[in-house]
Design a protein around this motif. Sequence first.
Motif, mmCIF file in Angstrom:
data_model
loop_
_atom_site.group_PDB
_atom_site.id
_atom_site.type_symbol
_atom_site.label_atom_id
_atom_site.label_comp_id
_atom_site.label_asym_id
_atom_site.label_seq_id
_atom_site.Cartn_x
_atom_site.Cartn_y
_atom_site.Cartn_z
ATOM 1 N N VAL A 149 6.179 9.167 3.410
ATOM 2 C CA VAL A 149 5.273 8.077 3.044
ATOM 3 C C VAL A 149 4.630 8.404 1.698
ATOM 4 O O VAL A 149 4.031 9.465 1.529
ATOM 5 C CB VAL A 149 4.180 7.882 4.114
ATOM 6 N N ILE A 150 4.795 7.482 0.751
ATOM 7 C CA ILE A 150 4.207 7.647 -0.578
ATOM 8 C C ILE A 150 3.203 6.519 -0.753
ATOM 9 O O ILE A 150 3.595 5.352 -0.671
ATOM 10 C CB ILE A 150 5.268 7.532 -1.697
ATOM 11 N N PRO A 151 1.936 6.823 -0.991
ATOM 12 C CA PRO A 151 0.955 5.735 -1.140
ATOM 13 C C PRO A 151 1.083 5.083 -2.511
ATOM 14 O O PRO A 151 0.232 5.229 -3.375
ATOM 15 C CB PRO A 151 -0.390 6.451 -0.964
ATOM 16 N N ASP A 152 2.184 4.360 -2.697
ATOM 17 C CA ASP A 152 2.461 3.737 -3.990
ATOM 18 C C ASP A 152 3.358 2.526 -3.745
ATOM 19 O O ASP A 152 3.907 2.362 -2.659
ATOM 20 C CB ASP A 152 3.165 4.740 -4.913
ATOM 21 N N GLN A 153 3.494 1.728 -4.789
ATOM 22 C CA GLN A 153 4.240 0.486 -4.635
ATOM 23 C C GLN A 153 5.723 0.636 -4.929
ATOM 24 O O GLN A 153 6.424 -0.333 -5.176
ATOM 25 C CB GLN A 153 3.597 -0.587 -5.504
ATOM 26 N N GLY A 154 6.189 1.864 -4.902
ATOM 27 C CA GLY A 154 7.599 2.111 -5.117
ATOM 28 C C GLY A 154 7.835 3.594 -5.175
ATOM 29 O O GLY A 154 6.888 4.386 -5.150
ATOM 30 N N LEU A 164 0.795 -1.226 0.000
ATOM 31 C CA LEU A 164 0.000 0.000 0.000
ATOM 32 C C LEU A 164 0.827 1.275 0.000
ATOM 33 O O LEU A 164 0.346 2.319 -0.419
ATOM 34 C CB LEU A 164 -0.937 0.033 1.221
ATOM 35 N N ARG A 165 2.028 1.225 0.531
ATOM 36 C CA ARG A 165 2.795 2.464 0.653
ATOM 37 C C ARG A 165 4.287 2.203 0.678
ATOM 38 O O ARG A 165 4.735 1.119 1.035
ATOM 39 C CB ARG A 165 2.370 3.234 1.903
ATOM 40 N N THR A 166 5.013 3.248 0.286
ATOM 41 C CA THR A 166 6.461 3.219 0.346
ATOM 42 C C THR A 166 6.904 4.178 1.435
ATOM 43 O O THR A 166 6.369 5.288 1.541
ATOM 44 C CB THR A 166 7.054 3.631 -1.024
ATOM 45 N N VAL A 167 7.840 3.744 2.257
ATOM 46 C CA VAL A 167 8.318 4.567 3.370
ATOM 47 C C VAL A 167 9.804 4.833 3.186
ATOM 48 O O VAL A 167 10.574 3.906 2.901
ATOM 49 C CB VAL A 167 8.078 3.856 4.725
ATOM 50 N N ILE A 168 10.185 6.082 3.317
ATOM 51 C CA ILE A 168 11.588 6.481 3.204
ATOM 52 C C ILE A 168 11.997 7.099 4.535
ATOM 53 O O ILE A 168 11.282 7.943 5.074
ATOM 54 C CB ILE A 168 11.770 7.512 2.066
ATOM 55 N N THR A 169 13.111 6.661 5.056
ATOM 56 C CA THR A 169 13.578 7.145 6.355
ATOM 57 C C THR A 169 14.940 7.793 6.172
ATOM 58 O O THR A 169 15.824 7.212 5.539
ATOM 59 C CB THR A 169 13.685 5.968 7.344
ATOM 60 N N LEU A 170 15.090 8.999 6.703
ATOM 61 C CA LEU A 170 16.329 9.750 6.526
ATOM 62 C C LEU A 170 16.794 10.307 7.865
ATOM 63 O O LEU A 170 15.977 10.669 8.705
ATOM 64 C CB LEU A 170 16.099 10.928 5.564
#
Lengths: 706, 706
Positions: A174-179, A67-73
């Motif tokens: 958080v991006i509501p996408d599969q990548g 459902l979502r892609t998560v990026i942590t920085l």
Amino acid sequence: MENRWISADKGWEEVAAGVWRLRVGNPSGRTPSSIVQPLHKTEALERMGSGSLPFQLSEIELRTDQLRTVITLPLQRDERLYGLGLQFMRMNHRGRTRYLRVNSDPKQDTGETHAPVPWYVSSLGYGIYVDTSRIATIYCGSAVRSDCLYGEAKDRNSDPDWKATPVSDQVEMVIPDQGAELYVFAGPTILDAVRRYNLYHGGGVLPPRWGLGFWHRVPKSYSADEVLKEAMEFRERGVPCDVIGLEPGWHSRSYPVTYEWHEGRFPDPAGFVDEMEKNGFRVNLWEHPYVSPDAGIYEPLKALSGSHTVWHGLVPDYTLPEARQIYSDQHRREHVDKGVSGYKLDECDGSELTRNSWIFPEHAEFPSGYDGEQMRQIYGLALQKMTADLFRAAGRRTYGLVRASNGCASSMPYVLYSDLYDHRSFVRALCNSGFSGLLWTPEVRKAENAEDWVRRMQVVCLSPLAMLNAWADGTKPWSFPEAEPVVTKYIRLRMRLIPYLYSAFARYHEEGVPPIRPMALEEAFAARNARGESKLDSTDFAYGASAESELDDQYMLGDSMLVAPLFAGERSRQVYLPVGVWYDFDTGIRHEGGRYIEASPGLDTIPVYVRDGSIIPMMPELPHVPRQGEQVAIELHHYGTASGKFRLFDDDGESFAYEQGEYRWREAVLRVLEEGRYETSVSPAEQGWSSAYSGFTWVCHHLGTK
Amino acid sequence: MENRWISADKGWEEVAAGVWRLRVGNPSGRTPSSIVQPLHKTEALERMGSGSLPFQLSEIELRTDQLRTVITLPLQRDERLYGLGLQFMRMNHRGRTRYLRVNSDPKQDTGETHAPVPWYVSSLGYGIYVDTSRIATIYCGSAVRSDCLYGEAKDRNSDPDWKATPVSDQVEMVIPDQGAELYVFAGPTILDAVRRYNLYHGGGVLPPRWGLGFWHRVPKSYSADEVLKEAMEFRERGVPCDVIGLEPGWHSRSYPVTYEWHEGRFPDPAGFVDEMEKNGFRVNLWEHPYVSPDAGIYEPLKALSGSHTVWHGLVPDYTLPEARQIYSDQHRREHVDKGVSGYKLDECDGSELTRNSWIFPEHAEFPSGYDGEQMRQIYGLALQKMTADLFRAAGRRTYGLVRASNGCASSMPYVLYSDLYDHRSFVRALCNSGFSGLLWTPEVRKAENAEDWVRRMQVVCLSPLAMLNAWADGTKPWSFPEAEPVVTKYIRLRMRLIPYLYSAFARYHEEGVPPIRPMALEEAFAARNARGESKLDSTDFAYGASAESELDDQYMLGDSMLVAPLFAGERSRQVYLPVGVWYDFDTGIRHEGGRYIEASPGLDTIPVYVRDGSIIPMMPELPHVPRQGEQVAIELHHYGTASGKFRLFDDDGESFAYEQGEYRWREAVLRVLEEGRYETSVSPAEQGWSSAYSGFTWVCHHLGTK
């Protein structure tokens, strides 16, 4: 609980000098980049070198579930985060959650705006961009993981240091996408990161020179005769004006629109535009994207449009070449070939936060496969690109207005505007626009009184697009007789500053340096402003607050001018001058920088300061900007006691020849030999170069004099 | 473009009389139903019959792709849509897009609120519910498909009927999930649909009788002695009070919390609660869900908590039985077994719309597999269920306060409250709460002046929970000496009305009829209110508006009383009386209904009207509600000239024995023989029934008299 996540391998790619990219999952490819298709300015980036980052790329994590892609920085304790598009409510987003939806009603501090951009720059000198057409949510240190490096639990009842939002050690996106596709832009300075972002996305736009003149929009439903009459009043009164904008009513049908001229009001469109042109006026046309059933292009566009309508108008899918072709053919034939100079692209943002919603929904379906969420996020960008290409094909630069934008927009010849009308928010947006490769005009419409009117006109004349938007109110520069002398003084100053402004835009194009810059992008700006700390108010709002003033009411215009607007009701204000020596642009009074000064000019003056040694090229107060091929004499104004130089851009001002090298930088240098004695020079253009400038005169403003 | 969608087959299942369910895709099963696990009142539904729908079930479409599920439902041209949870900004949501996120700062009309519910009822007499823990977006006729049955394009410039939001023929619901479970509730009336929703979800809550008494919350950080002293002042002044609430500071640590008594302020918790109990006070404890590192349950809960913290406190995953066990054991031992009566469950809603955000993010991970979005949506519900079960296990009914809720909540013994403090919005929420199986208290804290104070106190005394929340301001009912007589008059009226209110709640439990009802749920309410039509304001807001007044400032309290609050600054107001004859509760003046009347009582009176023939049972102005086993004498007040009856609920008022049939309905009947002559009766309880009532006296209020 972790195994449903797919993590990115660490295959970072340096796609240009100081620009790294990493992909995770299957990003849709429906992105701002895919719409704009920017020509990366790799050579200019190369000249900047690879820069540096205050962390290892391996510290960044990307992962995706279904459902979502998560990026942590990573995030350092005192880091400040700027950008995120055209933000009206704040400068530093540290500690806030930003919901980056395109929205025409950004009335709460959510991150929503006409032009949200999933891009931020850090005070530590780097930038982060996600190329996505989905609505990203960015937790700018507003979410605290259980293993957070900073802080510990406090007792709110007994500890005055308790904060509602504790300090976090991470940004989470958080991006509501599969990548997703993530870019990191190096510094070392925050301005360098902004420059790299702009250069990677094609460099800043270079508008036609006339675009920097004064603009006026006539009331809706004006006829050709009424427009001409109103335009000529500018000439009669000696108020410079370059562009007249037509508003709803020039179309045969409005809301939805036909893009066809109203036969009654505009019986001879080509003749009308010619007549305007003869008098030195360019014509700009208002439109929005929703196509009326009465439009000739309705039927051909019908199968190329979305599942939903707006005001019963089609929502064409302009990501499809066939749809762009239909729109472009009609616009070329009916507008561009008749001499129209550009568009005001209204209502491509959408609204559901006020009583009257009007937008296609997030699940709308488009023939290209875009859904409504994606289409709304990139619709303004798609319209900018399509119309920019239309003028490019005609060999003429355009400059216009748009209500929605997103990432990758630096090279687009469009300035954002808004229905919001709070003057302080307008100025804050002007400051913020410089972080995110956007341009913004704090357009003037009406005013509560002459003072408000003057203060707004002063600011708009020192912005990327100096416009009076009288579509609903019918105001003119002379509407408040008592204010007319001050207002026309600033419209004339705008005209005089065009060589300065145009050169600043050329630098935007070539080096990525924004022509309007918030103070945080200034090298000399080191001191922090720590005024203001709000108190816990336990009843009305129970979670405490720490407000940090972020110099959201002053900005740099080009390299030398610091603008510090006054707002209606104010008699004076504090201005922060960066380290160095500054001169009051109007009085010539000298100020030591690195501190706050008090500014209290009268209503006839907006506080402006110039750096010691600045050279500001000015031209005469012409009724309109010189046409392509016409020459103008330049006065080079030098301020203060230090030596200085200015690089003056010299090209035809209207065509794309500069992209083929048909431009020159003319370097004006003033060297101070001793007090009152100077050595000056302007680099000559070579034989045969058709310069826009007929000659140069030096004017020196000494300390304490004008 | 269609083939990526998976559509539901049409396997509708009638799961109870007049309740149908359809599934599509793979709904997560993490839903409000799964948290509450309601005992469907199938027999009560059976008694209602299958009802009817104004459309075919086959007209409803459900489909899902990988990112979202879309539900499409038919909509008639003039249909009005109500509900969607605790909405503060409007009644009828037709034409609006509702984003149903749990949020503590619903300051814009987006649909966000403490208790959003993906449930609406139509003026055509049916209801729609999606059982989901995701954030549903509901386009309530705000999105117009290209094949829409209604309307056509209009020209905004020339057509005064142009609307920013054209009339749509569909509701579209979007759930960001890979499936969904949809319920349809039949009418035939709108009240029937609401009743079915409540009955299917367990019927309405029956609070303990003391819960309907007056509540007072003491200031934060009060000690046991201070609490007792303040409580006793109610007794000394003769102001009824049943519940005293403790605020932050009773814990050893607050924000995050320990759930452990502060040893200094509460050295003997059990003794303190006993002493309060002896004086007729129940103790309610404030808490929030974020566990302090100093709490004894911190370590055991650590592995059962989410990835993120709030205020550095744990966010336990109370969907896990192990986590519930740890919390419940501690709470039972420390609070419930010591005599505490219930909780105020604060800050389970989350905030990011104001300057100070405090919530776990949407992508937070929980050991159960819930993500942050889901957990936030159901967190308040999970806390309600867990604490309700705790008291159920102890055999005592509880009644408390909660800041967040969602669907399926009718049977939960909790009343919502909020940090918002606009009185009109509070009253609108009171009206709206009745559509969605929710209870709401327009709690009083502070006031701008004595008038505002009185107006707020009048309303809260005629709400589901009559509370003065003095945690921050320390106000008491006697804080404004000039207002004290009026305020105490209404606190005493509250006490007198308890038999009436308690019976209304029993009807809520048994028949699903909400004790507080908006006018749209009244059978006799047929006339439409068409006051107010706003004008196009082309400059400040450019999209036009048609405002529809929706009787958002008056409501039914039980079956007979219509409450029409006045707000500070008002000297009079319009009140809509449904068809029939009504009497002014205070003056006895007779009014013909089916029309607006003007109400202009002084500050000492809130306008209340009773139906002709109403019987309102009242009890004496006791200092506190009779304890279990104590009897009280009832006055049966009859109003007007028509015959009437009232069903008075009779049980022990505190235990769950009523669920085993240990209750009686006592029918009080008054038959008018001729003017001034009546025949009255009250159905007797059988031999051996231990009634809560010691006897009945009739009081008749004639036309025009009091």
